[in-house]
Design an enzyme around this catalytic site. Structure first.
Site, mmCIF file in Angstrom:
data_model
loop_
_atom_site.group_PDB
_atom_site.id
_atom_site.type_symbol
_atom_site.label_atom_id
_atom_site.label_comp_id
_atom_site.label_asym_id
_atom_site.label_seq_id
_atom_site.Cartn_x
_atom_site.Cartn_y
_atom_site.Cartn_z
ATOM 1 C CG HIS A 23 -2.072 -1.194 1.010
ATOM 2 N ND1 HIS A 23 -3.326 -0.520 0.984
ATOM 3 C CD2 HIS A 23 -2.082 -2.453 1.020
ATOM 4 C CE1 HIS A 23 -3.882 -1.878 0.878
ATOM 5 N NE2 HIS A 23 -3.239 -2.815 1.044
ATOM 6 C CG ASP A 121 -4.673 2.244 1.314
ATOM 7 O OD1 ASP A 121 -5.752 1.611 1.110
ATOM 8 O OD2 ASP A 121 -3.561 1.880 1.131
ATOM 9 C CG HIS A 154 -21.663 -5.983 -7.891
ATOM 10 N ND1 HIS A 154 -20.701 -5.465 -8.548
ATOM 11 C CD2 HIS A 154 -22.842 -6.413 -8.553
ATOM 12 C CE1 HIS A 154 -21.377 -5.084 -9.714
ATOM 13 N NE2 HIS A 154 -22.497 -5.450 -9.725
#
Ligand code: UDP
Length: 463
Positions: A23, A121, A154
Site C-alpha cells: 500500500h 487509502d 457488489h
C-alpha cells in the site's frame, strides 16, 4: 527543505497510506507524480513504520515530499510482533489514527501551508469523515484492481450474496467467473472475518468521496472502469511504477523509496549479470503471504528439478520452511535472498518469468516490464488477478493445485518449462510486451493516466 521553500505549489495534498508495503508503494509513487506536477505532498504513515522503514533511492522527488506520522496505537512495537489480532489492530488504528490525524490536520492548518485535499487509502474509509470535518475534500485511493473493487462493491451492495451458491458469477464489465476466481474472502467465506470487513468496508462511504483514484490504467480494465465511472468520479492513475521503468520523466526514480524489509540488491544484480537473457525464473510471494510448510517444500523441490536457474525471495519470517540443505545443494542453480529490489530484478534481461502470488503491485510491475507470469495465488485478491493474468490479458499461466490445494513440485517444474521454453512462452512474452507498451503510453504525457492526474489537480485547484 531548501527546495521546498523555493517552490510555489499549486495545492497541498496529504497522502495517507495503510501501513504495509503493497500500500505504501503505490501511494508513495503517486505522491511523486503529484510533486512533479507542482503539488506539495505530505505523506503520512504510522510512527512504527516510520521508525522501522529503510529508505531507498536518491530520487530527487523524495527530497521534496514531507513525511509526517500518526499513531495506530502501537508506536513502540509493531502489532504483528505483539501478536495482536487483526480486528483489535484495526480498531486501535481507527481510534488512535482518527485522533492523531485530526491533530496533524490542525497543526498543518496553522502552519501557513494548510491541506487542500486528503488522499487516503481505501482500506481505511474513516479519514474521509475527518477531512469533511475540516472542510477538506477527500480522494479515496484504491490499491487493488478495478475488477476486484467491482466484486467487493457488489457484495457491499448486497448484489452478490454470500456464501456463494452459483457455479458461474456474472458481473458487469467482467468475464464470467468461477467461485475460485473470486477473492479468497468471498470464495472461502468466513476464512478471515476481520479482513473481509476491511475490504467490503472500503465501499461504505465511497459515494461521499470527491474523487475515486484507482491504481490501474484505463486500457487494462476498460469495461469495468466504464461501469464504475457510471456511479463514481473514477480516475485511473496507474500503474504507479517508478518512472525509470515506464516514462523516465522523473530523475533517478528507480525504486519506490521506502522498504519495510532490508534488501540485498547488489548480490542479486551481481548474480543476474552472470546469466544469459531470459534464463532465470524469479520467485516472490510479496510482503505478506505465508506459505504452508508442505507448499514451501514442494516449491523448493520444483525449482530444484527445473532445468533453468532461479532467484527466490524468501522473507526472513518464512526461511525456516525452506528444506534443510536446499540452499547448499542448489548454489550452482539458484540464489535465495530475503528481499530484493523487485523492479530492478524484473527489469534485468536475465529474468525470463516471474513466479508470483499475483499481488496487485507485482502483477502491474511484471506487466509494465513485459515479464510473463506463473500465478500461484495464495489469498485475498490474488485469485482474481491470476484469472485476469491468464484469461484476459493472456500474459501468464496459473499453476494447478492438487485436491489438497498444494501446487506440487512436478507442476512447478512443468509451469517453468512451459513459460521459459517453447511456443506458449513466446506468445505470453509477446502479449506481455504489448501490455508493457500500453502501460507506458498510459503514463506518458497525454496518456490516459497522465491526463487523469492533470484533471484531478485542475479540479482540486478550482475548489
Ligand atoms: N517487493 C520488493 N522486493 C521483494 C518482494 C516484493 O520490493 O523482494 C515489492 C514489490 O515490488 C511490490 C510489493 O513489494 O511493489 C508487494 O506488493 P504486492 O501487491 O505484489 O503484494 P503484497 O506484498 O501486498 O502481498
Amino acid at each position: 527543505m531548501e527546495k521546498q521553500q523555493q517552490r510555489v505549489y499549486k495545492a497541498h495534498c496529504l497522502v495517507f497510506t495503510y501501513p504495509s508495503q503493497g500500500h505504501i508503494n503505490p501511494l508513495l509513487q503517486f505522491s511523486k507524480l503529484l510533486d512533479r506536477k507542482g503539488v506539495k505532498v505530505t505523506l503520512v504513515t504510522t510512527r512504527y513504520i516510520y521508525k522501522t522503514m529503510y529508505r531507498g533511492s536518491s530520487c530527487t522527488a523524495l527530497d521534496t515530499i514531507s513525511l509526517e506520522t500518526i499513531s495506530d496505537g502501537y508506536d513502540e512495537e509493531g502489532w504483528k510482533t505483539l501478536g495482536i489480532s487483526v480486528q483489535a489492530y484495526l480498531d486501535s488504528f481507527r481510534k488512535a489514527g482518527s485522533q492523531t490525524l485530526a491533530e496533524l490536520l490542525q497543526k498543518l492548518s496553522c502552519s501557513g501551508c494548510p491541506v487542500d485535499c486528503l488522499v487516503y487509502d481505501a482500506f481505511m474509509p474513516w479519514p474521509l469523515d475527518i477531512a469533511k470535518k475540516f472542510g477538506i475534500p477527500g480522494a479515496v485511493f484504491f490499491t487493488q484492481s478495478c475488477a476486484v473493487d467491482n466484486i467487493y462493491n457488489h457484495v457491499n451492495k448486497g448484489l452478490l450474496k454470500l456464501p456463494l451458491t452459483d457455479s458461474e458469477i456474472s458481473l458487469p464489465g467482467m468475464p464470467p467467473l468461477e467461485p475460485s476466481d473470486l477473492p479468497s474472502f468471498l470464495s472461502d467465506y468466513g476464512s478471515y472475518p476481520a479482513f473481509f470487513e476491511l475490504v467490503i468496508g472500503q465501499f461504505c462511504n465511497v459515494d461521499k468521496a470527491d474523487w475515486v483514484l484507482c491504481n490501474t490504467f484505463y486500457e487494462l480494465e476498460e469495461q469495468v472502469v466504464d461501469w464504475m465511472a457510471k456511479f463514481w468520479p473514477v480516475k485511473t492513475i496507474g500503474p504507479t511504477i517508478p518512472s525509470k521503468y515506464l516514462d523516465n520523466r522523473l530523475e533517478d526514480d528507480k525504486d519506490y523509496g521506502v522498504n519495510l524489509f532490508k534488501s540485498d540488491s547488489d548480490a542479486c544484480m551481481k548474480w543476474l549479470n552472470q546469466h544469459p537473457k531470459n534464463s532465470v525464473a524469479y520467485i516472490s510471494f510479496g510482503s505478506a503471504a505465508r506459505l504452508g510448510q508442505e507448499q514451501m517444500e514442494e516449491l523448493a523441490l520444483g525449482l530444484k528439478m527445473s532445468k533453468g536457474k532461479f532467484l527466490w525471495v524468501v522473507r526472513e519470517s518464512e526461511a525456516a520452511k525452506v528444506p534443510e540443505n536446499f540452499i547448499e545443494e542448489t548454489t550452482e542453480k539458484g540464489l535465495v535472498v530475503s528481499w530484493c529490489s523487485q523492479l530492478e530484478v524484473l527489469a534485468h534481461e536475465a529474468v525470463g518469468c516471474f513466479i508470483t502470488h499475483c499481488g496487485w503491485n507485482s502483477t502491474l510491475e511484471s506487466l509494465s516490464l513485459g515479464v510473463p507470469l506463473v500465478g500461484i495465488p495464495q489469498w485475498t485478491d490474488q485469485s482474481t488477478n491470476a484469472k485476469y493474468i491468464r484469461d484476459v490479458w493472456k500474459i501468464g499461466i496459473k499453476a494447478q493445485p492438487d485436491e489438497e490445494g498444494i501446487v506440487r513440485r512436478a507442476e512447478v517444474e512443468h509451469c517453468i518449462s512451459e513459460i521459459m521454453e517453447g511456443h506458449r512462452g513466446k506468445e505470453l512474452r509477446k502479449n506481455a510486451m504489448k501490455w508493457k507498451d500500453l502501460a507506458q503510453k498510459a503514463v506518458d504525457e497525454g496518456g490516459s493516466s497522465d491526463k487523469n492526474i492533470d484533471e484531478f489537480i485542475e479540479t482540486l485547484i478550482k475548489r
